[in-house]
Design an enzyme around this catalytic site. Structure first.
Site, PDB file in Angstrom:
ATOM      1  N   ASP A   1     -52.916   5.656 -29.113  1.00 23.16           N
ATOM      2  CA  ASP A   1     -51.785   5.918 -30.004  1.00 23.16           C
ATOM      3  C   ASP A   1     -52.129   5.330 -31.367  1.00 23.16           C
ATOM      4  O   ASP A   1     -52.230   4.114 -31.520  1.00 23.16           O
ATOM      5  CB  ASP A   1     -50.516   5.277 -29.431  1.00 23.16           C
TER       6      ASP A   1
ATOM      7  N   SER B   1     -40.281   5.432 -30.557  1.00 26.33           N
ATOM      8  CA  SER B   1     -40.883   4.835 -31.740  1.00 26.33           C
ATOM      9  C   SER B   1     -39.958   3.782 -32.343  1.00 26.33           C
ATOM     10  O   SER B   1     -39.522   2.868 -31.642  1.00 26.33           O
ATOM     11  CB  SER B   1     -41.231   5.947 -32.738  1.00 26.33           C
TER      12      SER B   1
ATOM     13  N   HIS C   1     -48.535   9.711 -30.227  1.00 18.22           N
ATOM     14  CA  HIS C   1     -47.358   8.853 -30.373  1.00 18.22           C
ATOM     15  C   HIS C   1     -46.080   9.510 -29.845  1.00 18.22           C
ATOM     16  O   HIS C   1     -45.021   8.899 -29.912  1.00 18.22           O
ATOM     17  CB  HIS C   1     -47.190   8.509 -31.867  1.00 18.22           C
TER      18      HIS C   1
END
Length: 267
Positions: free
Chosen positions: A217, A95, A245
């Site tokens: 996502d 991320s 995610h």
């Protein structure tokens, strides 16, 4: 300062193998990689850590000024690499940590020799000609909700981030991770994350790079993966058969297969 204690650094795997650094994203800690480490431990020296303010890091070392930008988190990465004298390590960032890795590789190119970006996003807010997945009002409301009721926000957002509603235990694990984070420090990290714009930084990447995206996502739509891939010359884009995610938890086999194939190509 003892950097290894500050960032709760864990080193495992093959002590003589190439170094792989695993970095967690917002609201998480190194336990996010619990299903990745076994796939790497035989061949690689695996380094895990918690950013200051997360997990079991030394909370007394937190500085709202330092961590108000991704550069502060990148300094954590560089200082951990220096403390372990890592050279040519592969940095695996989940991320927002994918962008932290970009900055760290620029700050200390001798320390980081390759990047793996897991569900990356250089900007979460839509812009002209760019889809990040959120408009400004979305992010303003997200941050306001986090400010007013962090525990409630955690419980509401974790299922959205994780996806896979048929597997509620995954969202529960992420909720527990969020709730274990100090709310004031989480607020700083959240603003740094969701208000960041690292698109121009992608042009500086000069190391082999693997971009891993998911088929669905809610936080980083596939347009983002395509943008990151286009922006980094010579990068490889792999679309995992995964939703949500956090593919390292929801689809560990596919994630580990893509990661180990990339690593094997470097040795």
């Amino acid at each position: 300062m003892d950097i290894l204690r500050r960032n709760n650094v864990t080193v495992t795997g093959n002590p003589n193998g190439p170094a792989v650094v695993l970095a967690h994203g917002f609201g998480c800690d190194q336990n996010m990689w619990c299903l990745t480490v076994p796939a790497l431990a035989e061949r690689y020296r695996v380094v895990l850590f918690d950013y200051v303010g997360s997990g079991r890091s030394d909370l007394s070392a937190f500085s709202a000024e330092r961590y108000a930008s991704l550069d502060g988190y990148a300094r954590d990465v560089v200082e951990v690499c220096e403390a372990l004298d890592l050279r040519d390590a592969v940095f695996v960032g989940h991320s927002v940590s994918a962008m932290t890795g970009v900055l760290a590789a620029r700050q200390a190119p001798e320390r980081i020799g390759a990047l793996v970006m897991v569900a990356p996003s250089p900007r979460y807010i839509d812009d002209e000609g760019y889809r990040g997945g959120f408009d400004e009002q979305d992010i303003d409301e997200l941050l306001a909700s986090l400010d007013s009721n962090y525990l409630g926000w955690s419980s509401a957002m974790a299922p959205v981030i994780m996806g896979n509603p048929e597997r509620p235990e995954l969202a529960e694990e992420l909720t527990n991770s969020f709730c274990a984070t100090d709310p004031e420090m989480a607020r700083v990290f959240a603003r740094t994350t969701f208000l960041s714009d690292s698109r121009d930084d992608l042009k500086s990447v000069a190391v082999p790079t693997l971009v891993l995206e998911c088929t669905e996502d809610a936080i980083a739509p596939r347009e983002v993966g395509a943008f990151v891939h286009r922006s980094i010359p010579g990068s490889t884009l792999v679309t995992l058969g995964a939703t949500g995610h956090c593919p390292q938890l929801s689809a560990p086999e596919a994630t580990n297969e893509a990661l180990t194939a990339f690593l094997a190509g470097r040795t």
